[in-house]
Design a protein around this motif. Structure first.
Motif, PDB file in Angstrom:
ATOM      1  N   TYR A 140      42.454 -11.041  41.820  1.00 43.02           N
ATOM      2  CA  TYR A 140      42.279 -12.486  41.963  1.00 43.02           C
ATOM      3  C   TYR A 140      43.637 -13.136  42.207  1.00 43.02           C
ATOM      4  O   TYR A 140      44.359 -13.461  41.287  1.00 43.02           O
ATOM      5  CB  TYR A 140      41.636 -13.037  40.699  1.00 43.02           C
ATOM      6  CG  TYR A 140      40.393 -12.286  40.322  1.00 43.02           C
ATOM      7  CD1 TYR A 140      39.387 -12.070  41.267  1.00 43.02           C
ATOM      8  CD2 TYR A 140      40.219 -11.763  39.047  1.00 43.02           C
ATOM      9  CE1 TYR A 140      38.244 -11.381  40.945  1.00 43.02           C
ATOM     10  CE2 TYR A 140      39.071 -11.068  38.717  1.00 43.02           C
ATOM     11  CZ  TYR A 140      38.084 -10.882  39.671  1.00 43.02           C
ATOM     12  OH  TYR A 140      36.942 -10.197  39.351  1.00 43.02           O
ATOM     13  N   ASP A 141      43.982 -13.298  43.467  1.00 43.89           N
ATOM     14  CA  ASP A 141      45.283 -13.890  43.752  1.00 43.89           C
ATOM     15  C   ASP A 141      45.097 -15.260  44.411  1.00 43.89           C
ATOM     16  O   ASP A 141      44.006 -15.603  44.849  1.00 43.89           O
ATOM     17  CB  ASP A 141      46.132 -12.948  44.627  1.00 43.89           C
ATOM     18  CG  ASP A 141      45.443 -12.599  45.931  1.00 43.89           C
ATOM     19  OD1 ASP A 141      44.707 -13.455  46.463  1.00 43.89           O
ATOM     20  OD2 ASP A 141      45.640 -11.479  46.424  1.00 43.89           O
ATOM     21  N   TRP A 148      28.542 -18.135  41.687  1.00 43.43           N
ATOM     22  CA  TRP A 148      29.531 -17.175  41.173  1.00 43.43           C
ATOM     23  C   TRP A 148      28.890 -15.813  40.998  1.00 43.43           C
ATOM     24  O   TRP A 148      27.790 -15.707  40.451  1.00 43.43           O
ATOM     25  CB  TRP A 148      30.094 -17.668  39.834  1.00 43.43           C
ATOM     26  CG  TRP A 148      31.568 -17.401  39.727  1.00 43.43           C
ATOM     27  CD1 TRP A 148      32.179 -16.407  39.028  1.00 43.43           C
ATOM     28  CD2 TRP A 148      32.612 -18.142  40.375  1.00 43.43           C
ATOM     29  NE1 TRP A 148      33.539 -16.473  39.206  1.00 43.43           N
ATOM     30  CE2 TRP A 148      33.839 -17.528  40.029  1.00 43.43           C
ATOM     31  CE3 TRP A 148      32.644 -19.255  41.215  1.00 43.43           C
ATOM     32  CZ2 TRP A 148      35.068 -17.993  40.480  1.00 43.43           C
ATOM     33  CZ3 TRP A 148      33.860 -19.720  41.679  1.00 43.43           C
ATOM     34  CH2 TRP A 148      35.053 -19.082  41.301  1.00 43.43           C
ATOM     35  N   HIS A 149      29.584 -14.779  41.493  1.00 42.19           N
ATOM     36  CA  HIS A 149      29.086 -13.412  41.348  1.00 42.19           C
ATOM     37  C   HIS A 149      30.013 -12.659  40.395  1.00 42.19           C
ATOM     38  O   HIS A 149      31.183 -12.431  40.713  1.00 42.19           O
ATOM     39  CB  HIS A 149      29.026 -12.706  42.711  1.00 42.19           C
ATOM     40  CG  HIS A 149      28.296 -11.404  42.658  1.00 42.19           C
ATOM     41  ND1 HIS A 149      27.053 -11.214  43.253  1.00 42.19           N
ATOM     42  CD2 HIS A 149      28.602 -10.233  42.049  1.00 42.19           C
ATOM     43  CE1 HIS A 149      26.654  -9.976  43.016  1.00 42.19           C
ATOM     44  NE2 HIS A 149      27.586  -9.360  42.292  1.00 42.19           N
ATOM     45  N   LEU A 150      29.505 -12.306  39.243  1.00 44.15           N
ATOM     46  CA  LEU A 150      30.303 -11.657  38.200  1.00 44.15           C
ATOM     47  C   LEU A 150      30.409 -10.158  38.435  1.00 44.15           C
ATOM     48  O   LEU A 150      29.449  -9.511  38.869  1.00 44.15           O
ATOM     49  CB  LEU A 150      29.659 -11.886  36.826  1.00 44.15           C
ATOM     50  CG  LEU A 150      29.434 -13.335  36.401  1.00 44.15           C
ATOM     51  CD1 LEU A 150      28.553 -13.386  35.160  1.00 44.15           C
ATOM     52  CD2 LEU A 150      30.750 -14.039  36.142  1.00 44.15           C
ATOM     53  N   THR A 151      31.561  -9.600  38.129  1.00 47.66           N
ATOM     54  CA  THR A 151      31.711  -8.142  38.140  1.00 47.66           C
ATOM     55  C   THR A 151      31.032  -7.577  36.894  1.00 47.66           C
ATOM     56  O   THR A 151      30.760  -8.305  35.928  1.00 47.66           O
ATOM     57  CB  THR A 151      33.192  -7.753  38.107  1.00 47.66           C
ATOM     58  OG1 THR A 151      33.757  -8.218  36.867  1.00 47.66           O
ATOM     59  CG2 THR A 151      33.962  -8.357  39.278  1.00 47.66           C
ATOM     60  N   ALA A 152      30.791  -6.265  36.903  1.00 47.79           N
ATOM     61  CA  ALA A 152      30.206  -5.622  35.723  1.00 47.79           C
ATOM     62  C   ALA A 152      31.135  -5.779  34.515  1.00 47.79           C
ATOM     63  O   ALA A 152      30.675  -5.961  33.381  1.00 47.79           O
ATOM     64  CB  ALA A 152      29.946  -4.143  36.016  1.00 47.79           C
ATOM     65  N   LEU A 169      31.188 -16.795  45.175  1.00 46.64           N
ATOM     66  CA  LEU A 169      32.592 -16.418  44.996  1.00 46.64           C
ATOM     67  C   LEU A 169      32.740 -15.463  43.823  1.00 46.64           C
ATOM     68  O   LEU A 169      31.852 -15.334  42.987  1.00 46.64           O
ATOM     69  CB  LEU A 169      33.446 -17.668  44.763  1.00 46.64           C
ATOM     70  CG  LEU A 169      33.484 -18.687  45.903  1.00 46.64           C
ATOM     71  CD1 LEU A 169      34.342 -19.887  45.510  1.00 46.64           C
ATOM     72  CD2 LEU A 169      34.011 -18.054  47.192  1.00 46.64           C
ATOM     73  N   LYS A 170      33.900 -14.800  43.773  1.00 49.81           N
ATOM     74  CA  LYS A 170      34.233 -13.928  42.640  1.00 49.81           C
ATOM     75  C   LYS A 170      35.588 -14.376  42.110  1.00 49.81           C
ATOM     76  O   LYS A 170      36.362 -14.995  42.827  1.00 49.81           O
ATOM     77  CB  LYS A 170      34.289 -12.467  43.092  1.00 49.81           C
ATOM     78  CG  LYS A 170      32.986 -11.977  43.685  1.00 49.81           C
ATOM     79  CD  LYS A 170      33.028 -10.501  43.995  1.00 49.81           C
ATOM     80  CE  LYS A 170      32.620  -9.684  42.785  1.00 49.81           C
ATOM     81  NZ  LYS A 170      32.365  -8.268  43.122  1.00 49.81           N
ATOM     82  N   GLY A 171      35.857 -14.052  40.862  1.00 46.35           N
ATOM     83  CA  GLY A 171      37.161 -14.420  40.322  1.00 46.35           C
ATOM     84  C   GLY A 171      37.060 -14.809  38.866  1.00 46.35           C
ATOM     85  O   GLY A 171      35.976 -14.771  38.268  1.00 46.35           O
ATOM     86  N   PRO A 172      38.189 -15.184  38.258  1.00 45.82           N
ATOM     87  CA  PRO A 172      38.180 -15.558  36.841  1.00 45.82           C
ATOM     88  C   PRO A 172      37.350 -16.826  36.629  1.00 45.82           C
ATOM     89  O   PRO A 172      37.317 -17.699  37.503  1.00 45.82           O
ATOM     90  CB  PRO A 172      39.659 -15.803  36.519  1.00 45.82           C
ATOM     91  CG  PRO A 172      40.332 -15.987  37.827  1.00 45.82           C
ATOM     92  CD  PRO A 172      39.533 -15.270  38.856  1.00 45.82           C
ATOM     93  N   LEU A 173      36.688 -16.903  35.491  1.00 46.19           N
ATOM     94  CA  LEU A 173      35.812 -18.045  35.220  1.00 46.19           C
ATOM     95  C   LEU A 173      36.603 -19.354  35.121  1.00 46.19           C
ATOM     96  O   LEU A 173      36.027 -20.430  35.226  1.00 46.19           O
ATOM     97  CB  LEU A 173      34.997 -17.806  33.945  1.00 46.19           C
ATOM     98  CG  LEU A 173      34.019 -16.621  34.008  1.00 46.19           C
ATOM     99  CD1 LEU A 173      33.110 -16.603  32.790  1.00 46.19           C
ATOM    100  CD2 LEU A 173      33.169 -16.632  35.272  1.00 46.19           C
ATOM    101  N   GLU A 174      37.925 -19.259  34.948  1.00 38.52           N
ATOM    102  CA  GLU A 174      38.773 -20.463  34.918  1.00 38.52           C
ATOM    103  C   GLU A 174      38.720 -21.210  36.252  1.00 38.52           C
ATOM    104  O   GLU A 174      39.046 -22.390  36.329  1.00 38.52           O
ATOM    105  CB  GLU A 174      40.228 -20.096  34.600  1.00 38.52           C
ATOM    106  CG  GLU A 174      40.478 -19.628  33.182  1.00 38.52           C
ATOM    107  CD  GLU A 174      40.002 -18.197  32.933  1.00 38.52           C
ATOM    108  OE1 GLU A 174      39.806 -17.854  31.752  1.00 38.52           O
ATOM    109  OE2 GLU A 174      39.821 -17.431  33.896  1.00 38.52           O
ATOM    110  N   PRO A 196      27.648 -19.570  31.918  1.00 38.85           N
ATOM    111  CA  PRO A 196      28.870 -20.379  31.866  1.00 38.85           C
ATOM    112  C   PRO A 196      28.765 -21.751  32.546  1.00 38.85           C
ATOM    113  O   PRO A 196      29.686 -22.542  32.459  1.00 38.85           O
ATOM    114  CB  PRO A 196      29.885 -19.508  32.608  1.00 38.85           C
ATOM    115  CG  PRO A 196      29.075 -18.710  33.572  1.00 38.85           C
ATOM    116  CD  PRO A 196      27.741 -18.494  32.923  1.00 38.85           C
ATOM    117  N   PHE A 197      27.661 -22.011  33.239  1.00 36.72           N
ATOM    118  CA  PHE A 197      27.487 -23.331  33.866  1.00 36.72           C
ATOM    119  C   PHE A 197      25.995 -23.622  34.000  1.00 36.72           C
ATOM    120  O   PHE A 197      25.167 -22.731  33.833  1.00 36.72           O
ATOM    121  CB  PHE A 197      28.206 -23.425  35.213  1.00 36.72           C
ATOM    122  CG  PHE A 197      27.938 -22.278  36.171  1.00 36.72           C
ATOM    123  CD1 PHE A 197      26.677 -22.073  36.718  1.00 36.72           C
ATOM    124  CD2 PHE A 197      28.963 -21.416  36.544  1.00 36.72           C
ATOM    125  CE1 PHE A 197      26.437 -21.038  37.599  1.00 36.72           C
ATOM    126  CE2 PHE A 197      28.740 -20.380  37.434  1.00 36.72           C
ATOM    127  CZ  PHE A 197      27.461 -20.198  37.968  1.00 36.72           C
TER     128      PHE A 197
END
Length: 312
Positions: free
Chosen positions: A167-168, A205-209, A190-195, A221-222
């Protein structure tokens, strides 16, 4: 308590709108909206029950239908199995043969109507397409964005902007452009930190395992207005996705893949078994493409997801 087997139909008109009916105030869950259907009789095949119920309830003859999703739900006073079919062809003009009000609504409008709790996964399945495009890695940004633009023009309605390199900040910049390309045409995941969630209100949002294992116990979370998905690979991760209240998942890998040659494939039989116990829309991923869509439907899946087979 015996589980009551019920068939229900997501009936699509030529314009893509979906037919829903309002339950009589005197019925169980009265006053709420539902997908038309009714009880399967002892020894009756579900498809025949569907044809009979829609004839009796709406005065139409089913001409084209396929399984969409199966949902088990336990109310305090009854346990139901909702056997849901997508009806894409019928003859006759639907009318409330039992006096029930009907409404044709766009998939986008479905969440504005109040349905019984058991219907929520059906609402999700009715709104989702049967293909989920995941962007490839190794492309420079311009090429990636042009590919997304082409995919949207060709009718892609659900796209995940993959983040293979972690996540850059570059991913965030890319996400801003991708959101713009998809606006009003396709749902971007999208993917990435929940922040980062607050920065992209239009995106799902698509969460990783790994995220699923870390955050599942905290719940969703939302709010439900935004799409939430997760990557799953086994029964444990599917249970965590259920706990977190996701809207849909990818289940992978079904077959051997170029991108993850080391991963042990589930195979069609195991994938079918896992889907049967889940009850939310599942996209099968890994060694599948548009040609496997029918096989995915037969397995109980929403459809297929992929990178290589779907990239324009």
């Amino acid at each position: 308590m015996k589980r009551i087997h019920v068939v229900a139909a997501v009936i699509r008109g030529h314009d893509g709108r979906i037919l829903i009916a309002r339950r009589a105030d005197t019925q169980h869950q009265g006053g709420l909206w539902e997908f038309p259907g009714g009880k399967v009789e002892e020894g009756e095949a579900p498809r025949l029950a569907l044809v009979r119920e829609l004839r009796e309830e709406l005065g139409i003859e089913v001409e084209a239908a396929r399984p969409l999703i199966k949902v088990q739900h336990d109310y305090p006073d009854k346990h139901v199995l909702l056997d849901v079919w997508e009806v894409s062809g019928f003859s006759g003009e639907p009318h409330g043969a039992e006096g029930q009000p009907l409404a044709w609504v766009t998939p986008r409008e479905l969440p504005d109507y109040e349905f019984p709790a058991a219907n929520q996964p059906i609402v999700a399945a009715a709104r989702l397409p049967d293909q989920y495009l995941i962007t490839p890695e190794g492309l420079e940004n311009g090429e990636l964005l042009r590919g997304i633009q082409r995919a949207v023009a060709q009718g892609a309605r659900l796209i995940q902007l993959r983040a293979p390199g972690g996540y850059d900040p570059a991913y965030r910049d890319l996400a801003v452009d991708a959101v713009g390309l998809c606006a009003g045409k396709a749902q971007l995941m999208l993917k990435g930190p929940l922040e980062w969630l607050g920065d992209f209100p239009a995106a799902g949002w698509h969460l990783t395992a790994a995220q699923l294992r870390k955050y599942a116990s905290r719940g969703r979370p939302f709010p439900t207005e935004r799409w939430l998905a997760a990557s799953c690979h086994d029964a444990e991760e599917l249970a965590l996705a259920e706990q977190m209240g996701v809207d849909f998942v990818t289940l992978s890998p079904v077959q051997p893949t170029h991108t993850h040659p080391e991963a042990q494939p589930l195979g069609w039989e195991q994938a079918t078994h896992l889907i049967a116990g889940f009850g939310k829309p599942v996209f099968l991923l890994g060694g599948v493409g548009p040609d496997q869509r029918q096989q995915a439907w037969d397995s109980g899946a929403q459809g297929v997801a992929g990178i290589r087979a779907f990239w324009p």
